[in-house]
Scaffold this active site. Structure first.
Site, mmCIF file in Angstrom:
data_model
loop_
_atom_site.group_PDB
_atom_site.id
_atom_site.type_symbol
_atom_site.label_atom_id
_atom_site.label_comp_id
_atom_site.label_asym_id
_atom_site.label_seq_id
_atom_site.Cartn_x
_atom_site.Cartn_y
_atom_site.Cartn_z
ATOM 1 N NE ARG A 7 -0.348 0.908 4.816
ATOM 2 C CZ ARG A 7 -0.577 0.619 6.085
ATOM 3 N NH1 ARG A 7 -1.488 -0.263 6.407
ATOM 4 N NH2 ARG A 7 0.100 1.237 7.035
ATOM 5 C CE1 TYR A 29 9.228 7.257 9.968
ATOM 6 C CE2 TYR A 29 9.597 9.628 9.889
ATOM 7 C CZ TYR A 29 9.227 8.452 9.265
ATOM 8 O OH TYR A 29 8.855 8.461 7.948
ATOM 9 C CE LYS A 52 11.786 6.472 7.526
ATOM 10 N NZ LYS A 52 11.765 5.470 6.462
#
Ligand code: NAD
Length: 441
Positions: free
Chosen positions: A213, A346, A350
């Site tokens: 998705r 996060y 990243k």
């Protein structure tokens, strides 16, 4: 996700009202479609300083899919302007940058492109370094003020202009609608000229993680459109969606959790002929401020977004499962560049992807003939961002030079460019797909 403000701002009363109130005035971007794969319109090729690549550059630009410009500004609105500033070595020559663009910038069509070509900084000449670096500040500033969906990017050319053909084709096309304010280095590495620029990945196998998705499904779709046989990888719980995407694209689904210790080995076993493109897209968020963040939240995000990316990359390279000429594309984020409250886990993961690209790219190319780059999406309209509270979502959408969110296809097109055989001289780059986000710029 409907962006009602963008639709309203495009109407006559909307334009009037937003101008009167000093509100952002986003323009509906022109994106790739089968009906409009390229821009039609004039390309203006300008120079500043004494460029040494003029002879090579002109045929590359002529092939870039635009009608080549006989262009003077009075000949109508150019849809793209390429300013060759590779020969700018002093402040005087910088004046030629102003002289070249000042008279034409107003006439560039809505959703048009400005690409400035620069040279690598010369460590033996601080005047050249200063003026070439100046092009970066110039490009980013122009990107912030130009408006009307127009983008401005800087390409630093380390070698042959032909090595930049895939990059120029991308930047001068509707595919790069949401890429602005970027500095992209194109080195002197080997590159292959595809037989068909419309299907550059024909005969190639591409694996995309987290492709059931969202952005991953869009990436798989774009790579399939570009000719690749796609492998749609996702967790077993998303098997039905992964199969549906694979079926639609004539590809193959592979369900496994990329955090499993043997994930790399299972991917290699599933693809006995190896893979040509590996896109690390799967990612999760588990937001909390650090004071409230459990070790579990920290660990799961670091493991999916970074640990598994490192492990599977190592395993596949060690087994020789990424074919020579292959491409690895990671997915970073603006949060990894600018930082974001509530996302220490996060943001760390990243930023780690950015470090992985920088650390591995030169070695992967030298030892395996494989390039390593990453995309860093900004605010992209997905299920993830639809769940963000309204006011924060509105701020996220507008806080960039294009005044709107991107769509998954914007990220996918950028991956598609990096994945091409023609992009062999693009290595170690982290390209933001953020409409020139005001954060971390
Ligand atoms: P999404 O949540 O819609 O899709 C992520 C997919 O990854 C899902 O199908 C999920 O099942 C899969 N996945 C998660 N953990 C997995 C695992 N352990 N093994 C295999 N598959 C796994 O997310 P998205 O918005 O499409 O984001 C895709 C990537 O882009 C992520 O890396 C995300 O961090 C990054 N990104 C997104 C945005 C944005 O605005 N949406 C911005 C910056 C970066």
């Amino acid at each position: 996700m409907a962006d009602r403000y963008l639709s309203f701002a495009g109407t006559a009363p909307g334009r009037f009202l937003t101008r009167r109130l000093g509100l952002p005035q986003p323009t509906e971007l022109v994106r790739w479609s089968a009906e409009r794969p390229h821009f039609t319109g004039g390309l203006l090729h300008l120079t500043a300083g004494k460029p040494d690549l003029d002879a090579e550059l002109a045929p590359v630009l002529a092939r870039a899919g635009l009608r080549p410009g006989a262009g003077s500004p009075s000949a109508g609105s150019p849809v793209a302007v390429v300013l060759d500033a590779t020969g700018v070595r002093d402040v005087e020559a910088l004046g030629e940058v102003h002289a070249a663009l000042h008279p034409v910038v107003r006439s560039v069509a809505a959703s048009g492109r400005i690409v400035v070509l620069g040279a690598p900084l010369d460590p033996t000449d601080h005047h050249q370094s200063a003026t070439q670096q100046a092009l970066e500040g110039f490009t980013r500033s122009l990107g912030k003020e130009i408006g009307r969906g127009r983008t401005v990017n800087l390409v630093r050319l380390g070698g042959d202009a032909r090595a930049a053909e895939s990059t120029l084709r991308f930047l001068l096309s509707p595919r790069s609608a949401y890429v602005s304010g970027q500095v992209i280095e194109v080195g002197a590495g080997a590159f292959a000229v595809p037989d068909d620029w419309e299907r550059p990945l024909a005969g190639h196998t591409a694996l995309v993680t987290g492709a059931a998705r969202g952005i991953g499904a869009a990436v798989a779709g774009t790579l399939a459109r570009d000719g690749a046989r796609v492998v749609v990888l996702d967790v077993p719980a998303a098997e039905a969606d992964a199969r549906a995407v694979a079926e639609r694209l004539g590809g193959q689904a592979l369900t496994l959790d990329i955090t499993d210790a043997d994930a790399g080995a299972r991917i290699a076993d599933a693809l006995p002929d190896g893979l040509d493109v590996l896109v690390h897209n799967a990612g999760i968020t588990r937001d909390r401020r650090l004071v409230n963040m459990s070790a579990e939240r920290w660990g799961s995000v670091l493991d999916v977004n970074l640990g598994s990316v490192l492990r599977t990359t190592d395993a596949l390279l060690e087994r020789g499962a990424v074919n020579r000429g292959g491409r690895i594309v990671g997915t970073a984020s603006i949060a990894g560049i600018a930082g974001n409250a509530g996302q220490t886990n996060y943001g760390a993961s990243k930023a780690g992807v950015v470090g992985l690209v920088r650390g591995l790219a030169p070695r992967a190319l030298a030892e395996h003939g494989v390039t390593v780059n990453a995309v860093a999406p900004g605010f992209i309209e997905t299920r993830m961002t639809a769940a963000v509270p309204l006011f924060i979502r509105e701020a996220g959408r507008r806080m960039n030079s294009l005044g709107q969110g991107g769509v998954p296809e914007d990220v996918a097109e950028t991956v598609g460019w990096l994945a091409q055989p023609g992009s062999g001289a693009v290595n170690g780059q982290v390209v933001r797909v953020c409409g020139q986000s005001l954060l971390g710029a």
